[in-house]
Design an enzyme around this catalytic site. Structure first.
Site, PDB file in Angstrom:
ATOM      1  N   SER A 219      47.940  48.592  91.552  1.00 55.25           N
ATOM      2  CA  SER A 219      46.988  47.580  92.010  1.00 55.25           C
ATOM      3  C   SER A 219      47.543  46.167  91.869  1.00 55.25           C
ATOM      4  O   SER A 219      46.869  45.211  92.225  1.00 55.25           O
ATOM      5  CB  SER A 219      45.676  47.694  91.220  1.00 55.25           C
ATOM      6  OG  SER A 219      45.928  47.674  89.832  1.00 55.25           O
TER       7      SER A 219
ATOM      8  N   HIS B 159      47.604  51.322  98.159  1.00 56.76           N
ATOM      9  CA  HIS B 159      46.625  50.978  97.121  1.00 56.76           C
ATOM     10  C   HIS B 159      45.209  51.312  97.571  1.00 56.76           C
ATOM     11  O   HIS B 159      44.604  50.592  98.356  1.00 56.76           O
ATOM     12  CB  HIS B 159      46.743  49.483  96.772  1.00 56.76           C
ATOM     13  CG  HIS B 159      45.751  49.049  95.745  1.00 56.76           C
ATOM     14  ND1 HIS B 159      45.176  47.793  95.756  1.00 56.76           N
ATOM     15  CD2 HIS B 159      45.202  49.706  94.687  1.00 56.76           C
ATOM     16  CE1 HIS B 159      44.329  47.701  94.752  1.00 56.76           C
ATOM     17  NE2 HIS B 159      44.320  48.838  94.087  1.00 56.76           N
TER      18      HIS B 159
ATOM     19  N   GLU C 119      45.014  49.116 100.850  1.00 50.32           N
ATOM     20  CA  GLU C 119      46.030  48.093 101.091  1.00 50.32           C
ATOM     21  C   GLU C 119      47.388  48.772 101.244  1.00 50.32           C
ATOM     22  O   GLU C 119      47.770  49.602 100.407  1.00 50.32           O
ATOM     23  CB  GLU C 119      46.102  47.108  99.920  1.00 50.32           C
ATOM     24  CG  GLU C 119      44.906  46.198  99.800  1.00 50.32           C
ATOM     25  CD  GLU C 119      45.014  45.249  98.611  1.00 50.32           C
ATOM     26  OE1 GLU C 119      44.673  44.064  98.781  1.00 50.32           O
ATOM     27  OE2 GLU C 119      45.424  45.690  97.520  1.00 50.32           O
TER      28      GLU C 119
ATOM     29  N   ASN D 189      42.848  42.302  94.541  1.00 49.17           N
ATOM     30  CA  ASN D 189      42.839  41.943  93.121  1.00 49.17           C
ATOM     31  C   ASN D 189      43.282  40.506  92.870  1.00 49.17           C
ATOM     32  O   ASN D 189      42.926  39.930  91.835  1.00 49.17           O
ATOM     33  CB  ASN D 189      43.677  42.923  92.323  1.00 49.17           C
ATOM     34  CG  ASN D 189      42.956  44.244  92.125  1.00 49.17           C
ATOM     35  OD1 ASN D 189      41.737  44.282  92.013  1.00 49.17           O
ATOM     36  ND2 ASN D 189      43.693  45.335  92.112  1.00 49.17           N
TER      37      ASN D 189
END
Length: 293
Positions: free
Chosen positions: A121, A142, A154, A192
């Protein structure tokens, strides 16, 4: 490899790994779920079965699809069991040294044409790829948590990732029913990079006494229409994972605005990691969660 991926390996049977195995099996792939612990593998299969059952009850899938998906998943306690895989997705703990060791050992087992994906992540895909014998066949894939529910994946190319690997990963993600956001290989990528600083700021808000746990979560749920308050979400993600991502951001971007809140560090040091340890910003040991501050 485009169109030739049939068998998927998943390393790590925790909440992310079993979720990836779930959606891959449901999409018709043969899945080999790997973990060093037989107990964790049994628990993961029970979780997958429970989540599939929930999807049947909500009429998202049929009972026939449920049973077919379960039959598609086998488990392995050793990396050697992944030798037949066309694509292996690593979903181990968010620690770079652990991931690099896994990739080093994995490369000795995989066939030369196999693709390696990481569900990291936050960690550099280019750096992780450099620990393998096939950086051109390495890519970040991800998934969001919980994997069966969240629509986004992602995709992150490392500096060496070739076009065939990217297209094969794109095809896989599309086939498992997810939408793609392509991110450059910067610390924490897109989601994130935005989400974790918000959570960290919420923890600072608690640390500085601006509001208590309930007030902060209620403010964001009622004032910003977030489905989950930031502290509740941190507990769901895992406070150790939140801290790891903030450390990657702080070290990778060298900006003080990404400094992990000391209270987050303290909770992780205490082993209060959120839901998975039954204590974090909430205490989950009773009938309903109770704020710990």
């Amino acid at each position: 490899m485009t169109g030739k991926i049939k068998t998927i390996g998943v390393i790590g049977s925790g909440q992310m790994g079993n979720g990836v195995a779930h959606v891959a099996a449901l999409a018709g792939y043969d899945v080999i779920l790997n973990d060093v612990s037989s107990d964790r593998l049994k628990s993961a299969m029970a979780t997958i079965n429970g989540n599939l059952t929930r999807q049947v009850s909500k009429k998202i899938i049929t009972e026939e699809a449920h049973q077919k998906a379960l039959k598609k998943i086998t488990s392995s306690e050793s990396l050697e069991g992944l030798g037949s895989c066309d694509l292996v997705i690593e979903s181990a703990t968010e620690k770079e040294e652990v991931k690099r060791k896994i990739f080093h050992d994995l490369c000795a087992i995989l066939k030369p044409e196999a693709i390696i994906g990481s569900n990291t992540s936050s960690i550099s895909i280019t750096r992780l790829a450099a620990s393998t014998d096939r950086p051109e066949k390495f890519i970040g894939i991800h998934f969001m948590n919980p994997v069966p529910v969240m629509e986004l994946v992602e995709l992150i190319r490392g500096i060496a990732t070739d076009d065939a690997t990217f297209e094969a990963a794109r095809e896989f993600v599309t086939k498992v029913g997810k939408q793609i956001a392509v991110s450059e290989d910067f610390p924490a990528f897109i989601v994130n990079r935005i989400l974790l600083p918000m959570i960290n700021e919420a923890i600072y808000t608690l640390y500085e006494g601006v509001g208590n746990v309930e007030a902060i979560d209620a403010a964001m749920k009622l004032g910003a229409h977030h489905p989950m308050g930031p502290l509740e979400l941190a507990d769901f993600i895992g406070l150790d994972t939140c801290l790891s991502i903030m450390q990657v951001l702080h070290e990778g971007l060298a900006d003080s605005k990404y400094r992990p809140c000391p209270l987050l560090v303290k909770y992780v040091e205490a082993g209060w990691l959120g839901r998975k340890s039954l204590r974090g910003f909430y205490d989950y040991r009773g009938d309903k969660p109770v704020p710990t501050r």
